[in-house]
Scaffold this motif. Structure first.
Motif, PDB file in Angstrom:
ATOM      1  N   UNK A 168      32.213 -59.034  32.830  1.00  0.00           N
ATOM      2  CA  UNK A 168      33.206 -57.988  33.103  1.00  0.00           C
ATOM      3  C   UNK A 168      34.477 -58.694  33.552  1.00  0.00           C
ATOM      4  N   UNK A 169      35.553 -58.620  32.756  1.00  0.00           N
ATOM      5  CA  UNK A 169      35.813 -57.690  31.653  1.00  0.00           C
ATOM      6  C   UNK A 169      35.596 -58.256  30.255  1.00  0.00           C
ATOM      7  N   UNK A 170      35.249 -59.514  30.143  1.00  0.00           N
ATOM      8  CA  UNK A 170      35.349 -60.207  28.858  1.00  0.00           C
ATOM      9  C   UNK A 170      34.282 -59.808  27.851  1.00  0.00           C
ATOM     10  N   UNK A 171      33.114 -59.356  28.318  1.00  0.00           N
ATOM     11  CA  UNK A 171      32.005 -59.094  27.410  1.00  0.00           C
ATOM     12  C   UNK A 171      31.393 -60.351  26.837  1.00  0.00           C
ATOM     13  N   UNK A 172      31.874 -61.520  27.252  1.00  0.00           N
ATOM     14  CA  UNK A 172      31.447 -62.791  26.660  1.00  0.00           C
ATOM     15  C   UNK A 172      30.022 -63.152  27.074  1.00  0.00           C
ATOM     16  N   UNK A 173      29.344 -63.861  26.183  1.00  0.00           N
ATOM     17  CA  UNK A 173      27.986 -64.338  26.420  1.00  0.00           C
ATOM     18  C   UNK A 173      27.984 -65.862  26.384  1.00  0.00           C
ATOM     19  N   UNK A 174      27.736 -66.482  27.531  1.00  0.00           N
ATOM     20  CA  UNK A 174      27.690 -67.934  27.624  1.00  0.00           C
ATOM     21  C   UNK A 174      26.499 -68.448  26.826  1.00  0.00           C
ATOM     22  N   UNK A 175      26.765 -69.365  25.890  1.00  0.00           N
ATOM     23  CA  UNK A 175      25.671 -69.835  25.047  1.00  0.00           C
ATOM     24  C   UNK A 175      24.745 -70.790  25.807  1.00  0.00           C
ATOM     25  N   UNK A 176      23.598 -71.062  25.214  1.00  0.00           N
ATOM     26  CA  UNK A 176      22.558 -71.839  25.894  1.00  0.00           C
ATOM     27  C   UNK A 176      23.029 -73.249  26.233  1.00  0.00           C
ATOM     28  N   UNK A 177      23.716 -73.887  25.311  1.00  0.00           N
ATOM     29  CA  UNK A 177      24.195 -75.251  25.552  1.00  0.00           C
ATOM     30  C   UNK A 177      25.132 -75.291  26.749  1.00  0.00           C
ATOM     31  N   UNK A 178      26.042 -74.340  26.832  1.00  0.00           N
ATOM     32  CA  UNK A 178      26.985 -74.318  27.956  1.00  0.00           C
ATOM     33  C   UNK A 178      26.279 -73.986  29.266  1.00  0.00           C
ATOM     34  N   UNK A 179      25.264 -73.140  29.210  1.00  0.00           N
ATOM     35  CA  UNK A 179      24.506 -72.817  30.426  1.00  0.00           C
ATOM     36  C   UNK A 179      23.886 -74.079  31.025  1.00  0.00           C
ATOM     37  N   UNK A 201      32.448 -67.276  23.834  1.00  0.00           N
ATOM     38  CA  UNK A 201      31.135 -67.757  24.258  1.00  0.00           C
ATOM     39  C   UNK A 201      31.126 -68.170  25.719  1.00  0.00           C
ATOM     40  N   UNK A 202      32.000 -67.536  26.499  1.00  0.00           N
ATOM     41  CA  UNK A 202      31.988 -67.753  27.934  1.00  0.00           C
ATOM     42  C   UNK A 202      32.907 -68.864  28.393  1.00  0.00           C
ATOM     43  N   UNK A 203      32.659 -69.336  29.605  1.00  0.00           N
ATOM     44  CA  UNK A 203      33.532 -70.343  30.192  1.00  0.00           C
ATOM     45  C   UNK A 203      33.498 -71.630  29.370  1.00  0.00           C
ATOM     46  N   UNK A 204      34.658 -72.250  29.217  1.00  0.00           N
ATOM     47  CA  UNK A 204      34.752 -73.518  28.493  1.00  0.00           C
ATOM     48  C   UNK A 204      34.315 -74.627  29.453  1.00  0.00           C
ATOM     49  N   UNK A 205      33.125 -75.148  29.231  1.00  0.00           N
ATOM     50  CA  UNK A 205      32.529 -76.048  30.211  1.00  0.00           C
ATOM     51  C   UNK A 205      33.293 -77.358  30.362  1.00  0.00           C
ATOM     52  N   UNK A 206      33.903 -77.855  29.304  1.00  0.00           N
ATOM     53  CA  UNK A 206      34.688 -79.090  29.433  1.00  0.00           C
ATOM     54  C   UNK A 206      35.871 -78.869  30.371  1.00  0.00           C
ATOM     55  N   UNK A 207      36.551 -77.726  30.204  1.00  0.00           N
ATOM     56  CA  UNK A 207      37.674 -77.398  31.080  1.00  0.00           C
ATOM     57  C   UNK A 207      37.189 -77.138  32.501  1.00  0.00           C
ATOM     58  N   UNK A 208      36.035 -76.485  32.611  1.00  0.00           N
ATOM     59  CA  UNK A 208      35.479 -76.205  33.935  1.00  0.00           C
ATOM     60  C   UNK A 208      35.196 -77.499  34.686  1.00  0.00           C
ATOM     61  N   UNK A 209      34.630 -78.464  34.006  1.00  0.00           N
ATOM     62  CA  UNK A 209      34.306 -79.723  34.691  1.00  0.00           C
ATOM     63  C   UNK A 209      35.566 -80.439  35.168  1.00  0.00           C
ATOM     64  N   UNK A 210      36.617 -80.384  34.361  1.00  0.00           N
ATOM     65  CA  UNK A 210      37.882 -80.995  34.784  1.00  0.00           C
ATOM     66  C   UNK A 210      38.405 -80.329  36.059  1.00  0.00           C
ATOM     67  N   UNK A 211      38.287 -79.004  36.126  1.00  0.00           N
ATOM     68  CA  UNK A 211      38.755 -78.282  37.309  1.00  0.00           C
ATOM     69  C   UNK A 211      37.902 -78.603  38.533  1.00  0.00           C
ATOM     70  N   UNK A 212      36.601 -78.755  38.316  1.00  0.00           N
ATOM     71  CA  UNK A 212      35.719 -79.129  39.425  1.00  0.00           C
ATOM     72  C   UNK A 212      36.097 -80.510  39.958  1.00  0.00           C
ATOM     73  N   UNK A 213      36.328 -81.434  39.048  1.00  0.00           N
ATOM     74  CA  UNK A 213      36.695 -82.799  39.457  1.00  0.00           C
ATOM     75  C   UNK A 213      38.031 -82.818  40.194  1.00  0.00           C
ATOM     76  N   UNK A 214      38.959 -81.986  39.747  1.00  0.00           N
ATOM     77  CA  UNK A 214      40.288 -81.979  40.351  1.00  0.00           C
ATOM     78  C   UNK A 214      40.314 -81.272  41.704  1.00  0.00           C
ATOM     79  N   UNK A 215      39.605 -80.149  41.811  1.00  0.00           N
ATOM     80  CA  UNK A 215      39.771 -79.292  42.986  1.00  0.00           C
ATOM     81  C   UNK A 215      38.616 -79.358  43.984  1.00  0.00           C
ATOM     82  N   UNK A 216      37.461 -79.871  43.583  1.00  0.00           N
ATOM     83  CA  UNK A 216      36.299 -79.926  44.479  1.00  0.00           C
ATOM     84  C   UNK A 216      36.088 -78.570  45.166  1.00  0.00           C
TER      85      UNK A 216
END
Length: 394
Positions: free
Chosen positions: A170-181, A143-158
């Motif tokens: 591309x390449x994953x074919x994944x569809x980010x769900x509405x909640x994560x968007x 279901x696309x990028x894991x938003x909890x992990x993404x936020x941790x990376x944003x906080x760490x790396x700015x």
């Protein structure tokens, strides 16, 4: 000859190298990332090009920002997808690939950190690295990028920005769900982080209802997020890649700098191609074209899913895509089967079938067991034949 130091950060595309092997007679290729030429509305494009020739200035130099009639048509096209953007709020690019290059030119300095999905579009990795970016991978699932992990990376790396392909990546074919968007937009505002949304596949859905609205469309629900979002679109997968028509929607300051950089590189996207695309959109043929393309690709997607299950069984795992052009699969090693997709690809070539190993799609920590399969350019019979050949390579 002394070349620029920046070239040390990139290497030749593994996919392009693989294409050198695809001239072998009789090979079934699941390697390409392009649409089926048989899906192009040649009659419609021919009529549009003829009308374009009657347009004043269609064969002349044009504005770097884009051909005004096309900008107007793209504004209406995006409005149909829930995005309110004036013609002056977007620029036309030579494919969405140029939009990514302009983002690199205008935003990335040597050593700047950029977060991308792991895996992500290979050309993006190469493009951003060319400008000196330090790329950081955010993990994804079906279901696309894991938003909890993404936020941790944003906080760490700015990071300077975050690059995502939310819809049938591309390449994953994944569809980010509405909640994560919505979470992506909320964290953009919270951390004052720019989000780049690449959306070349959003119209290629196989379900009765469209996928969730684009991030750009959802900015209306998250105050402050529109000023932090860049949206890249393309006609390549739905009309013709040969026209090389894409566009970018972004805050005014970024658009202004992107136009300046585009002046230095190509002056403007082909005026004739833009006029042709404008006439095509104006003709009203796009909905019928999209309906046909979706139906054909959906059937091929179903055929590949069924064949993978029947012929490869538990040797691979995958999440069936709901749209786009790609399957993303992982070798399991079950029953002594392969776990290295690159080695498996060589055996597959011996069986006259090709796919792309997944490791190059990772900016860091590559998963060598992964692979990408495109169902776009093979009909159902060739898909079944190709997957059967893959099974022989196990």
């Amino acid at each position: 000859m002394q070349f620029a130091d920046r070239l040390q950060n990139v290497e030749t595309s593994a996919i392009r190298e693989l294409f050198k092997l695809l001239g072998t007679p009789g090979i079934v290729s699941f390697a390409g990332g392009f649409p089926d030429s048989a899906m192009f509305d040649v009659d419609g494009i021919r009529e549009a090009s003829q009308r374009a020739l009657d347009e004043a200035g269609a064969l002349q130099y044009g504005a770097t920002e884009g051909y005004e009639p096309l900008r107007s048509e793209l504004s209406a096209f995006m409005k149909g997808k829930g995005v309110d953007v004036a013609p002056q709020g977007l620029i036309v690019t030579t494919g969405s690939q140029q939009a990514l290059d302009l983002i690199g030119k205008t935003l990335i300095g040597p050593g700047d950190k950029v977060i991308v999905e792991g895996p992500t579009f290979l050309a993006t990795i190469q493009c951003f690295r060319l400008y000196g970016a330090q790329l950081i991978s955010a993990p994804i699932d079906g279901e696309g990028v894991k938003t909890d992990e993404l936020e941790k990376l944003i906080e760490e790396h700015r990071p300077k920005f975050v690059y995502l392909i939310p819809t049938f990546g591309n390449p994953s074919g994944a569809l980010l769900n509405l909640e994560r968007r919505k979470k992506v937009l909320e964290m953009a505002v919270k951390h004052n982080t720019v989000i780049v949304e690449d959306d070349p596949y959003g119209d290629l859905y196989f379900t009765e209802t469209p996928p969730p609205p684009s991030l750009m469309a959802l900015t209306a629900q998250v105050p402050g997020s529109r000023e932090l979002l860049v949206h890249c679109g393309s006609m390549s997968k739905v009309l013709s890649p040969g026209l090389r028509v894409g566009w970018m929607i972004a805050p005014p300051a970024l658009l202004a700098n992107a136009v300046m950089c585009k002046q230095f590189s190509d002056a403007h996207t082909s005026t004739f191609a833009q006029a042709t695309a404008a006439q095509y959109l104006k003709s009203g043929r796009m909905p019928a074209t999209l309906a046909r393309v979706r139906q054909v690709y959906a059937g091929r997607c179903d055929a590949m899913a069924d064949a993978l299950k029947a012929d490869l069984g538990d040797a691979v795992t995958f999440t069936k895509p709901q749209g786009g052009l790609f399957f993303w699969a992982r070798l399991t090693g079950a029953n002594g089967g392969p776990t290295d997709a690159s080695a498996f690809a060589k055996k597959a070539i011996e069986q006259l079938v090709a796919f792309v190993p997944g490791a190059p799609f990772f900016a860091e920590k590559p998963d060598v067991a992964t692979l990408r399969l495109s169902f776009a350019t093979a009909d159902v019979a060739r898909i079944k034949d190709g997957i059967a050949r893959l099974a022989k390579a196990l």
